[in-house]
Design a protein around this motif. Structure first.
Motif, PDB file in Angstrom:
ATOM      1  N   ASP A  17       0.854  -1.192   0.000  1.00 42.60           N
ATOM      2  CA  ASP A  17       0.000   0.000   0.000  1.00 42.60           C
ATOM      3  C   ASP A  17       0.881   1.230   0.000  1.00 42.60           C
ATOM      4  OD1 ASP A  17      -2.915  -0.640   0.171  1.00 42.60           O
ATOM      5  OD2 ASP A  17      -2.261  -1.783   1.925  1.00 42.60           O
ATOM      6  N   LEU A  18       0.427   2.272  -0.686  1.00 41.02           N
ATOM      7  CA  LEU A  18       1.139   3.555  -0.715  1.00 41.02           C
ATOM      8  C   LEU A  18       0.108   4.652  -0.914  1.00 41.02           C
ATOM      9  CD1 LEU A  18       3.633   5.382  -0.854  1.00 41.02           C
ATOM     10  CD2 LEU A  18       3.853   4.784  -3.279  1.00 41.02           C
ATOM     11  N   HIS A  19      -0.011   5.537   0.084  1.00 42.08           N
ATOM     12  CA  HIS A  19      -1.001   6.602   0.044  1.00 42.08           C
ATOM     13  C   HIS A  19      -0.309   7.936   0.336  1.00 42.08           C
ATOM     14  CE1 HIS A  19      -4.340   3.634   0.254  1.00 42.08           C
ATOM     15  NE2 HIS A  19      -3.448   2.967   0.965  1.00 42.08           N
ATOM     16  N   ALA A  20      -0.642   8.961  -0.412  1.00 44.48           N
ATOM     17  CA  ALA A  20      -0.066  10.295  -0.230  1.00 44.48           C
ATOM     18  C   ALA A  20      -1.173  11.280   0.114  1.00 44.48           C
ATOM     19  CB  ALA A  20       0.662  10.741  -1.499  1.00 44.48           C
ATOM     20  N   PHE A  21      -0.916  12.106   1.127  1.00 42.47           N
ATOM     21  CA  PHE A  21      -1.881  13.102   1.579  1.00 42.47           C
ATOM     22  C   PHE A  21      -1.165  14.440   1.746  1.00 42.47           C
ATOM     23  CE2 PHE A  21      -2.921   8.938   3.282  1.00 42.47           C
ATOM     24  CZ  PHE A  21      -4.203   8.740   2.775  1.00 42.47           C
ATOM     25  N   GLU A  22      -1.938  15.510   1.866  1.00 45.50           N
ATOM     26  CA  GLU A  22      -1.373  16.845   2.052  1.00 45.50           C
ATOM     27  C   GLU A  22      -1.907  17.445   3.336  1.00 45.50           C
ATOM     28  OE1 GLU A  22      -0.917  21.154  -0.251  1.00 45.50           O
ATOM     29  OE2 GLU A  22      -1.807  19.427  -1.272  1.00 45.50           O
ATOM     30  N   LEU A  23      -0.986  17.843   4.219  1.00 40.34           N
ATOM     31  CA  LEU A  23      -1.343  18.483   5.476  1.00 40.34           C
ATOM     32  C   LEU A  23      -1.473  19.993   5.283  1.00 40.34           C
ATOM     33  CD1 LEU A  23       1.138  16.562   7.817  1.00 40.34           C
ATOM     34  CD2 LEU A  23      -1.323  16.164   7.584  1.00 40.34           C
ATOM     35  N   PRO A  24      -2.066  20.707   6.259  1.00 44.67           N
ATOM     36  CA  PRO A  24      -2.139  22.172   6.149  1.00 44.67           C
ATOM     37  C   PRO A  24      -0.765  22.832   6.123  1.00 44.67           C
ATOM     38  CG  PRO A  24      -3.668  21.351   7.818  1.00 44.67           C
ATOM     39  CD  PRO A  24      -2.807  20.202   7.418  1.00 44.67           C
ATOM     40  N   GLY A  25       0.234  22.178   6.688  1.00 44.04           N
ATOM     41  CA  GLY A  25       1.605  22.683   6.705  1.00 44.04           C
ATOM     42  C   GLY A  25       2.540  21.569   7.099  1.00 44.04           C
ATOM     43  N   PRO A  26       3.851  21.791   6.999  1.00 39.19           N
ATOM     44  CA  PRO A  26       4.799  20.735   7.360  1.00 39.19           C
ATOM     45  C   PRO A  26       4.711  20.390   8.841  1.00 39.19           C
ATOM     46  CG  PRO A  26       5.932  22.823   6.999  1.00 39.19           C
ATOM     47  CD  PRO A  26       4.522  23.029   6.552  1.00 39.19           C
ATOM     48  N   THR A  27       5.064  19.141   9.167  1.00 41.54           N
ATOM     49  CA  THR A  27       5.046  18.695  10.561  1.00 41.54           C
ATOM     50  C   THR A  27       6.331  17.956  10.905  1.00 41.54           C
ATOM     51  OG1 THR A  27       3.792  17.455  12.228  1.00 41.54           O
ATOM     52  CG2 THR A  27       3.925  16.475  10.031  1.00 41.54           C
ATOM     53  N   ARG A  28       6.744  18.076  12.155  1.00 43.68           N
ATOM     54  CA  ARG A  28       7.835  17.261  12.695  1.00 43.68           C
ATOM     55  C   ARG A  28       7.292  16.220  13.660  1.00 43.68           C
ATOM     56  NH1 ARG A  28      13.182  20.933  13.853  1.00 43.68           N
ATOM     57  NH2 ARG A  28      13.064  22.290  12.039  1.00 43.68           N
ATOM     58  N   VAL A  29       5.967  16.123  13.758  1.00 41.80           N
ATOM     59  CA  VAL A  29       5.315  15.291  14.762  1.00 41.80           C
ATOM     60  C   VAL A  29       4.476  14.218  14.096  1.00 41.80           C
ATOM     61  CG1 VAL A  29       3.527  15.281  16.550  1.00 41.80           C
ATOM     62  CG2 VAL A  29       5.236  17.113  16.506  1.00 41.80           C
ATOM     63  N   LEU A  30       4.701  12.973  14.477  1.00 42.00           N
ATOM     64  CA  LEU A  30       3.825  11.848  14.127  1.00 42.00           C
ATOM     65  C   LEU A  30       3.693  11.006  15.383  1.00 42.00           C
ATOM     66  CD1 LEU A  30       5.248  10.817  10.617  1.00 42.00           C
ATOM     67  CD2 LEU A  30       3.045  11.932  11.055  1.00 42.00           C
ATOM     68  N   GLU A  31       2.685  11.295  16.185  1.00 38.57           N
ATOM     69  CA  GLU A  31       2.513  10.667  17.487  1.00 38.57           C
ATOM     70  C   GLU A  31       1.263   9.801  17.489  1.00 38.57           C
ATOM     71  OE1 GLU A  31       3.086  10.266  21.878  1.00 38.57           O
ATOM     72  OE2 GLU A  31       4.314  10.441  20.075  1.00 38.57           O
ATOM     73  N   TRP A  32       1.439   8.498  17.600  1.00 39.14           N
ATOM     74  CA  TRP A  32       0.315   7.566  17.579  1.00 39.14           C
ATOM     75  C   TRP A  32      -0.469   7.634  18.888  1.00 39.14           C
ATOM     76  CZ3 TRP A  32      -1.132   5.059  13.275  1.00 39.14           C
ATOM     77  CH2 TRP A  32      -0.197   4.941  12.234  1.00 39.14           C
ATOM     78  N   THR A  33      -1.804   7.511  18.779  1.00 40.31           N
ATOM     79  CA  THR A  33      -2.659   7.368  19.954  1.00 40.31           C
ATOM     80  C   THR A  33      -3.069   5.903  20.130  1.00 40.31           C
ATOM     81  OG1 THR A  33      -4.646   7.847  18.670  1.00 40.31           O
ATOM     82  CG2 THR A  33      -3.557   9.683  19.756  1.00 40.31           C
ATOM     83  N   ASP A  34      -3.250   5.221  19.026  1.00 46.29           N
ATOM     84  CA  ASP A  34      -3.612   3.809  19.008  1.00 46.29           C
ATOM     85  C   ASP A  34      -3.301   3.320  17.599  1.00 46.29           C
ATOM     86  OD1 ASP A  34      -5.764   4.767  17.377  1.00 46.29           O
ATOM     87  OD2 ASP A  34      -6.984   5.044  19.175  1.00 46.29           O
ATOM     88  N   ASN A  35      -3.906   2.233  17.195  1.00 46.21           N
ATOM     89  CA  ASN A  35      -3.629   1.710  15.858  1.00 46.21           C
ATOM     90  C   ASN A  35      -4.305   2.504  14.750  1.00 46.21           C
ATOM     91  OD1 ASN A  35      -2.092  -0.263  17.008  1.00 46.21           O
ATOM     92  ND2 ASN A  35      -3.596  -1.898  16.754  1.00 46.21           N
TER      93      ASN A  35
END
Length: 372
Positions: A17-35
């Protein structure tokens, strides 16, 4: 364009699988809450930055991946920060978040609302750091009473109770002013730190500083800047700390003997990292001996440490994610610079990665050694 076209064709056999999305701006944070959920936060100066709690598309989160009408992330909660967010930690089993970023004179505590879609600031923890160009690294201590570990330098490490803001531990007796680059909690009482110099330390907060743990006797090679990550599963089996330098050197160190790395190798990077604060090294939670690195260009590289020689070798990646280089159509390596990446908590070969162009990718790579 030929290289991009070739990669797009190759991607059919490189990914499940490969999916690309666009955020409102760049991020340095990818913090999981659950799965199924992840926090992202903007990191741009001189503007309000969004903090978003995103739910993965059903196709990526459902166990039975049949026909799913929704193929994009969905915003579950959101809020705004007046300062850039360089680090965000979710406090387990609560609705609290802690963020930090420049200027580094405070930590922000947030609460995710139960009855609305808001993420609201609830308090600020003041940081007494004289030099404003440094910002504190943070980690959360898992306990009945929420606590945050934070610090900019070795002599400025604190454990603070979030609700009362009481200081429960501090390293003030240390004379080291080395800058902290990474903090990682092992359990309710112990943590590991890495200095930008490459020096590693293990601390037990139940004891006084100096008696509380171990530090390496010397920093890493001169001129290089470092970050580190600890493998939190199987702590008793072999090397558990991966230290990554701005020149692509990677050391594996046993937590029980910080002064003698088990192996030192050179990763395949074309040039030193242009921004060492973007260096990221992470252990795969479900693949024994696999780790990923980023922060050198628009790629994320995955390595199998089980196949390494002990010392001095140049090692080849098991897999390279090049999507940020080729999916935006610019072919500008700085425009596609990866800011961070993170492994999915339970899907063994699924990662998230983000870049300075605000792209967010979710990808499930195919092991080339077992592709059939």
């Amino acid at each position: 364009m030929d290289e991009a076209a070739d990669w797009l064709v190759d991607s059919l056999r490189l990914y499940h699988d490969l999916h690309a999305f666009e955020l409102p701006g760049p991020t340095r944070v990818l913090e999981w809450t659950d799965n199924q959920g992840v926090y992202v936060a903007g990191c741009e100066s001189q503007k309000k930055n969004e903090i978003l709690h995103l739910l993965l598309p059903p196709k990526l989160s459902a166990e039975n991946q049949g026909l799913c009408p929704e193929r994009d992330f969905r915003v579950k909660h959101g809020g705004f920060s007046d300062k850039p967010v360089y680090n965000l930690k979710h406090v387990p089993e609560t609705r609290l978040l802690v963020t930090t970023g420049p200027p580094g004179n405070s930590l922000q505590v947030w609460q995710v609302a139960e009855d609305s879609d808001m993420i609201k600031a609830v308090s600020t923890i003041a940081i007494h750091e004289a030099k404003s160009n440094l910002w504190p690294r943070i980690a959360v201590l898992v306990s009945k009473v929420p606590k945050v570990l934070h610090g900019t330098r070795v002599n400025d490490l604190h454990v603070t109770e979030l609700e009362s803001q009481n200081t429960l531990y501090m390293s003030g007796e240390s004379d080291s002013e080395e800058e902290i680059s990474s903090l990682q909690v092992l359990d309710a009482d112990t943590f590991v730190f890495c200095c930008a110099s490459g020096r590693l330390g293990f601390v037990d907060i139940r004891q006084k500083w100096g008696d509380s743990g171990r530090t390496t006797s010397s920093p890493g090679p001169g001129g290089e800047l470092w970050c580190a990550a600890v493998r939190t599963s199987g702590l008793g089996s072999g090397p558990t700390i991966a230290s990554l330098s701005s020149n692509g050197q990677l050391q594996l160190t046993d937590l029980r003997d910080l002064d003698h790395p088990v192996s030192t190798v050179q990763c395949r990077v074309s040039k030193p990292s242009p921004d060492w604060e973007l260096l990221t090294v992470t252990w795969a939670p479900s693949l024994d001996g696999c780790l990923a690195i980023s922060g050198f260009d628009g790629t994320v590289q995955i390595y199998d440490t089980m196949s390494w020689e002990k010392n001095g070798s140049h090692v080849e990646p098991l897999f390279i994610h090049k999507g940020h280089l080729f999916m935006d159509g610019t072919e500008n390596s700085m425009h596609s610079m990866v800011t961070t990446h993170s492994w999915h908590p339970s899907k063994p070969r699924t990662l998230l990665s983000a870049a300075v162009d605000a792209s967010l990718h979710v990808w499930d790579w195919i092991d080339p050694c077992n592709s059939c």
